[in-house]
Design a protein around this motif. Structure first.
Motif, PDB file in Angstrom:
ATOM      1  N   ARG A 124       0.804  -1.160  -0.006  1.00 44.76           N
ATOM      2  CA  ARG A 124      -0.067  -0.012   0.121  1.00 44.76           C
ATOM      3  C   ARG A 124       0.790   1.192   0.149  1.00 44.76           C
ATOM      4  NH1 ARG A 124      -5.350   1.436   3.616  1.00 44.76           N
ATOM      5  NH2 ARG A 124      -5.706   3.387   3.027  1.00 44.76           N
ATOM      6  N   ASP A 125       1.877   1.196   0.640  1.00 42.85           N
ATOM      7  CA  ASP A 125       2.771   2.159   0.770  1.00 42.85           C
ATOM      8  C   ASP A 125       3.620   2.627  -0.690  1.00 42.85           C
ATOM      9  OD1 ASP A 125       2.481   2.366   3.642  1.00 42.85           O
ATOM     10  OD2 ASP A 125       3.753   0.585   3.725  1.00 42.85           O
ATOM     11  N   GLU A 126       3.831   1.581  -1.223  1.00 41.30           N
ATOM     12  CA  GLU A 126       4.670   1.933  -2.528  1.00 41.30           C
ATOM     13  C   GLU A 126       3.473   2.370  -3.694  1.00 41.30           C
ATOM     14  OE1 GLU A 126       7.798  -1.372  -3.513  1.00 41.30           O
ATOM     15  OE2 GLU A 126       6.126  -2.014  -2.529  1.00 41.30           O
ATOM     16  N   ALA A 127       2.288   1.720  -3.540  1.00 44.28           N
ATOM     17  CA  ALA A 127       1.213   1.870  -4.478  1.00 44.28           C
ATOM     18  C   ALA A 127       0.934   3.464  -4.108  1.00 44.28           C
ATOM     19  CB  ALA A 127       0.203   1.041  -4.111  1.00 44.28           C
ATOM     20  N   LEU A 128       0.517   3.931  -3.074  1.00 44.90           N
ATOM     21  CA  LEU A 128       0.356   5.309  -2.915  1.00 44.90           C
ATOM     22  C   LEU A 128       1.251   6.287  -3.634  1.00 44.90           C
ATOM     23  CD1 LEU A 128      -1.371   7.586  -1.323  1.00 44.90           C
ATOM     24  CD2 LEU A 128       0.012   6.999   0.735  1.00 44.90           C
ATOM     25  N   LEU A 129       2.589   6.054  -3.345  1.00 47.60           N
ATOM     26  CA  LEU A 129       3.526   6.946  -3.683  1.00 47.60           C
ATOM     27  C   LEU A 129       3.651   6.819  -5.249  1.00 47.60           C
ATOM     28  CD1 LEU A 129       6.587   6.682  -1.363  1.00 47.60           C
ATOM     29  CD2 LEU A 129       5.256   8.567  -1.888  1.00 47.60           C
ATOM     30  N   THR A 130       3.223   5.687  -5.761  1.00 47.10           N
ATOM     31  CA  THR A 130       3.262   5.447  -7.366  1.00 47.10           C
ATOM     32  C   THR A 130       2.100   6.303  -7.726  1.00 47.10           C
ATOM     33  OG1 THR A 130       4.250   3.216  -7.157  1.00 47.10           O
ATOM     34  CG2 THR A 130       3.011   4.107  -9.266  1.00 47.10           C
ATOM     35  N   VAL A 131       0.951   6.289  -7.355  1.00 49.39           N
ATOM     36  CA  VAL A 131      -0.223   7.126  -7.586  1.00 49.39           C
ATOM     37  C   VAL A 131       0.213   8.710  -7.455  1.00 49.39           C
ATOM     38  CG1 VAL A 131      -2.498   7.954  -7.082  1.00 49.39           C
ATOM     39  CG2 VAL A 131      -2.130   5.350  -6.899  1.00 49.39           C
ATOM     40  N   ARG A 132       0.792   9.087  -6.416  1.00 51.62           N
ATOM     41  CA  ARG A 132       1.450  10.407  -6.189  1.00 51.62           C
ATOM     42  C   ARG A 132       2.487  10.865  -7.434  1.00 51.62           C
ATOM     43  NH1 ARG A 132       0.495  14.983  -3.011  1.00 51.62           N
ATOM     44  NH2 ARG A 132       2.199  16.221  -3.382  1.00 51.62           N
ATOM     45  N   ALA A 133       3.399   9.820  -7.523  1.00 48.94           N
ATOM     46  CA  ALA A 133       4.127  10.030  -8.841  1.00 48.94           C
ATOM     47  C   ALA A 133       3.552  10.453 -10.138  1.00 48.94           C
ATOM     48  CB  ALA A 133       5.332   9.060  -8.900  1.00 48.94           C
ATOM     49  N   MET A 134       2.504   9.437 -10.312  1.00 48.37           N
ATOM     50  CA  MET A 134       1.562   9.502 -11.592  1.00 48.37           C
ATOM     51  C   MET A 134       0.625  10.969 -11.643  1.00 48.37           C
ATOM     52  SD  MET A 134      -0.016   5.713 -11.582  1.00 48.37           S
ATOM     53  CE  MET A 134      -1.131   6.011 -13.046  1.00 48.37           C
ATOM     54  N   ALA A 135       0.400  11.323 -10.144  1.00 48.19           N
ATOM     55  CA  ALA A 135      -0.257  12.573 -10.368  1.00 48.19           C
ATOM     56  C   ALA A 135       0.819  13.849 -10.678  1.00 48.19           C
ATOM     57  CB  ALA A 135      -0.763  12.758  -8.873  1.00 48.19           C
ATOM     58  N   GLU A 136       2.135  13.681 -10.244  1.00 52.13           N
ATOM     59  CA  GLU A 136       3.113  14.796 -10.419  1.00 52.13           C
ATOM     60  C   GLU A 136       3.450  14.613 -11.675  1.00 52.13           C
ATOM     61  OE1 GLU A 136       6.050  13.646  -7.657  1.00 52.13           O
ATOM     62  OE2 GLU A 136       4.831  14.524  -5.820  1.00 52.13           O
ATOM     63  N   ALA A 137       3.117  13.450 -12.559  1.00 56.64           N
ATOM     64  CA  ALA A 137       3.640  13.448 -14.022  1.00 56.64           C
ATOM     65  C   ALA A 137       2.562  13.955 -15.128  1.00 56.64           C
ATOM     66  CB  ALA A 137       3.861  11.867 -14.356  1.00 56.64           C
ATOM     67  N   VAL A 138       1.201  14.341 -14.339  1.00 52.66           N
ATOM     68  CA  VAL A 138       0.221  14.737 -15.385  1.00 52.66           C
ATOM     69  C   VAL A 138       0.114  16.394 -15.013  1.00 52.66           C
ATOM     70  CG1 VAL A 138      -0.894  12.684 -15.342  1.00 52.66           C
ATOM     71  CG2 VAL A 138      -1.655  14.173 -13.729  1.00 52.66           C
ATOM     72  N   ARG A 139      -0.409  17.157 -16.096  1.00 54.76           N
ATOM     73  CA  ARG A 139      -0.490  18.510 -16.021  1.00 54.76           C
ATOM     74  C   ARG A 139      -1.900  18.732 -14.926  1.00 54.76           C
ATOM     75  NH1 ARG A 139      -0.216  17.530 -21.472  1.00 54.76           N
ATOM     76  NH2 ARG A 139       1.744  18.682 -21.339  1.00 54.76           N
ATOM     77  N   PRO A 140      -1.994  20.050 -14.541  1.00 59.29           N
ATOM     78  CA  PRO A 140      -3.126  20.252 -13.828  1.00 59.29           C
ATOM     79  C   PRO A 140      -4.355  20.264 -14.632  1.00 59.29           C
ATOM     80  CG  PRO A 140      -1.496  21.912 -13.311  1.00 59.29           C
ATOM     81  CD  PRO A 140      -0.966  20.981 -14.626  1.00 59.29           C
ATOM     82  N   GLY A 141      -5.182  19.457 -14.186  1.00 59.83           N
ATOM     83  CA  GLY A 141      -6.517  19.243 -15.029  1.00 59.83           C
ATOM     84  C   GLY A 141      -6.452  17.881 -15.830  1.00 59.83           C
ATOM     85  N   GLY A 142      -5.077  17.307 -15.694  1.00 56.32           N
ATOM     86  CA  GLY A 142      -4.972  15.829 -16.245  1.00 56.32           C
ATOM     87  C   GLY A 142      -5.531  14.839 -15.466  1.00 56.32           C
ATOM     88  N   ARG A 143      -5.619  13.679 -16.101  1.00 52.57           N
ATOM     89  CA  ARG A 143      -6.400  12.286 -15.289  1.00 52.57           C
ATOM     90  C   ARG A 143      -5.530  11.246 -15.089  1.00 52.57           C
ATOM     91  NH1 ARG A 143      -8.390  14.466 -19.837  1.00 52.57           N
ATOM     92  NH2 ARG A 143      -7.741  12.392 -21.251  1.00 52.57           N
ATOM     93  N   VAL A 144      -5.942  10.940 -13.917  1.00 51.55           N
ATOM     94  CA  VAL A 144      -5.077   9.546 -13.454  1.00 51.55           C
ATOM     95  C   VAL A 144      -6.052   8.416 -13.361  1.00 51.55           C
ATOM     96  CG1 VAL A 144      -3.989   8.175 -11.599  1.00 51.55           C
ATOM     97  CG2 VAL A 144      -3.288  10.718 -12.010  1.00 51.55           C
ATOM     98  N   ILE A 145      -5.946   7.325 -13.945  1.00 52.53           N
ATOM     99  CA  ILE A 145      -6.790   6.332 -14.301  1.00 52.53           C
ATOM    100  C   ILE A 145      -6.423   5.015 -13.726  1.00 52.53           C
ATOM    101  CG2 ILE A 145      -8.403   5.013 -15.771  1.00 52.53           C
ATOM    102  CD1 ILE A 145      -8.497   8.164 -16.105  1.00 52.53           C
ATOM    103  N   ILE A 146      -7.022   4.454 -12.856  1.00 51.03           N
ATOM    104  CA  ILE A 146      -6.398   3.097 -12.140  1.00 51.03           C
ATOM    105  C   ILE A 146      -7.294   2.057 -12.515  1.00 51.03           C
ATOM    106  CG2 ILE A 146      -5.852   2.036  -9.857  1.00 51.03           C
ATOM    107  CD1 ILE A 146      -3.781   4.285 -10.888  1.00 51.03           C
TER     108      ILE A 146
END
Length: 499
Positions: A124-146
């Motif tokens: 869970r800790d790695e998954a959370l940081l991965t989601v955060r890294a994905m969020a940081e890699a998209v521009r504002p208004g961009g989408r993260v799909i899991i």
């Protein structure tokens, strides 16, 4: 269940080409439906980041829709197959080797970041940081799909899924000697904790598969968990006593992973890493009673350090994720972490990821106070023989007896004239191997058990030559008894720990 397929495909290259087929099978064909749902969020001309892209199925489909795609995966064999598939499809995809949660996309921004059947492979800790890294890699208004596994709503599907996970987890361990637990994370809550705004949630296969869309806000909030005293997450009273007994029998009793404090640590306080096995945590906190420091408790599914290290569950990536998630770099001035000796093979990788000074400490937690006073590992602190004193050997002997009914189940198929001798030998050997461990020849339990079995069967033949069949049964079963014995202790299983 997807992790089992990934582990086999990653470690055994021959299995790589069957990965797509396997995912299709275990999801009853719904994997294709889930990927189509994810692709609805991808528009022509958009920049797409596909994390854990595997053999590239989703990345290639996105490229066919006119997107510019970067696919990241840690498995080189799977990426090689992905490149072959992209070439056959006539599309360009930038496939890169990368290990979550550290994504090789520095400075790049994407419109969409996806992760399909990938994050359940992580703690869970790695998954959370991965989601955060994905969020940081998209521009504002961009989408993260899991898109990943979730808890099925139908009881029969839940039961089938659990049996499937157990079966193929056993297969993965038998083939690779690695445990492969998957995790059904609370996906919407995880996306919110990462700072994203969660949108629609779609469920498939009676809730067993989930697709979650989230949007990146203009500004991502700071992601840092609070550090609390270790005592707050430990069981107490009767509950602790019962769980401690189960842990004594080597059952995987987990403590919540995280970073915890002992006493009132300051910026010069030591940092110690361990697993989340209850007995291990008890040993560490009792050894450090009265000390001030931080304890990193890594998610090893409740296994002790040496078992988790041997099975691939005690990793540098998990430790690094926790250190970042709890902001240890901002809490201590001396960037040094002490790791357990029986998990020492992660040291070089942990130092590479974190840039911290990684020090391998003593084997036993009881030596930690002396090691903190004088950071030198004495011969006694690294002695496996001292670890395997009589009390510990007797515990292993009891564990061997407890496991006999499982591993000797096939013996029930033998005639009664053979079952009795084998069972009597097994019970006696469990005690002899543990008490006389250092007097029996051989380096491993298998060899020691085999030699003891030959001695016993020889004595049986001398006494009653007609009992050759019983003597043969004892001889054949003896190495198995030795294997059961050695699998319960790092002292007679140590070669694989530092392989």
């Amino acid at each position: 269940m997807s992790l089992v397929a990934m582990v086999l495909a990653d470690r055994v290259e021959h299995f790589t080409r069957y990965y797509d087929w396997w995912i299709h099978l275990i999801t009853f064909g719904r994997a294709t439906l889930v990927r189509r749902a994810v692709l609805r969020y991808v528009q022509p001309g958009e920049a797409v980041l596909d994390v854990g892209c595997g053999t590239g199925t989703l990345a290639i489909a996105a490229a066919r829709q006119g997107a510019s795609v970067v696919g990241i995966d840690r498995s080189r064999p799977m990426l090689a197959l992905a490149r072959e598939k992209a070439a056959r499809a006539g599309v360009q995809v930038d496939f890169r080797v990368g290990q979550a949660p550290i994504l090789p996309v520095s400075g790049e921004l994407f419109d969409v970041a996806t992760a399909t059947f990938a994050l359940s492979e992580l703690s869970r800790d790695e998954a959370l940081l991965t989601v955060r890294a994905m969020a940081e890699a998209v521009r504002p208004g961009g989408r993260v799909i899991i898109a990943d596994e979730a808890l099925p709503r139908h009881p029969l599907l839940w039961l089938f899924g659990e049996l499937q996970r157990l079966l193929f987890g056993v297969i993965a361990f038998a083939v690779l000697q690695e445990l492969a637990p998957t995790h059904r994370h609370p996906w919407p809550a995880m996306l919110e904790e990462a700072g994203l705004v969660v949108g629609p949630v779609a469920r498939y296969q009676e809730g067993g598969l989930i697709v979650v869309e989230a949007e990146r806000p203009a500004t991502l909030p700071v992601l840092q968990r609070a550090i609390v005293p270790l005592a707050l997450v430990m069981p107490h009273g009767i509950a602790h006593a019962v769980l401690a007994i189960a842990a004594w029998f080597a059952l995987p009793i987990p403590v919540p992973s995280g970073v915890y404090q002992l006493g009132a640590p300051d910026r010069e306080a030591p940092v110690v890493l361990t697993s989340n096995f209850l007995a291990t945590i008890d040993a560490v906190r009792h050894a450090l009673a009265g000390c001030n420091g931080f304890v990193i408790v890594e998610d090893t599914s409740g296994w002790n350090v040496w078992c988790a290290s041997d099975a691939g569950l005690f990793t540098a990536e998990k430790a690094a994720a926790l250190m970042r998630l709890y902001g240890l770099e901002q809490r201590v001035t001396r960037r040094r972490v002490i790791i357990p000796r029986l998990g020492g093979r992660i040291g070089a990788r942990l130092a590479q990821i974190t840039k911290w000074d990684v020090v391998t400490g003593p084997i036993e937690a009881r030596d930690l106070p002396a090691f903190l006073e004088d950071p030198e590992v004495t011969p006694a602190m690294r002695s496996l023989d001292r670890l395997f004193r009589l009390r510990e050997r007797l515990r292993v002997g009891v564990l061997t007896v407890v496991q006999l009914p499982l591993f000797l189940a096939p013996v029930r198929l033998l005639p009664a004239s053979l079952r009795g001798p084998v069972w009597r030998f097994a019970l006696v050997a469990s005690g002899v191997l543990s008490v006389f461990h250092y007097w029996l020849p051989g380096q491993t339990g298998i060899v020691k058990g085999g030699i003891f079995g030959l001695a016993v069967s020889g004595a049986m033949l001398v006494r009653e030559p007609r009992r050759w069949a019983a003597a043969l049964a004892v001889t054949v079963s003896a190495p198995l008894i030795g294997w059961i014995y050695q699998s319960s202790s790092p002292v007679v299983y140590w070669k694989r720990i530092w392989k």
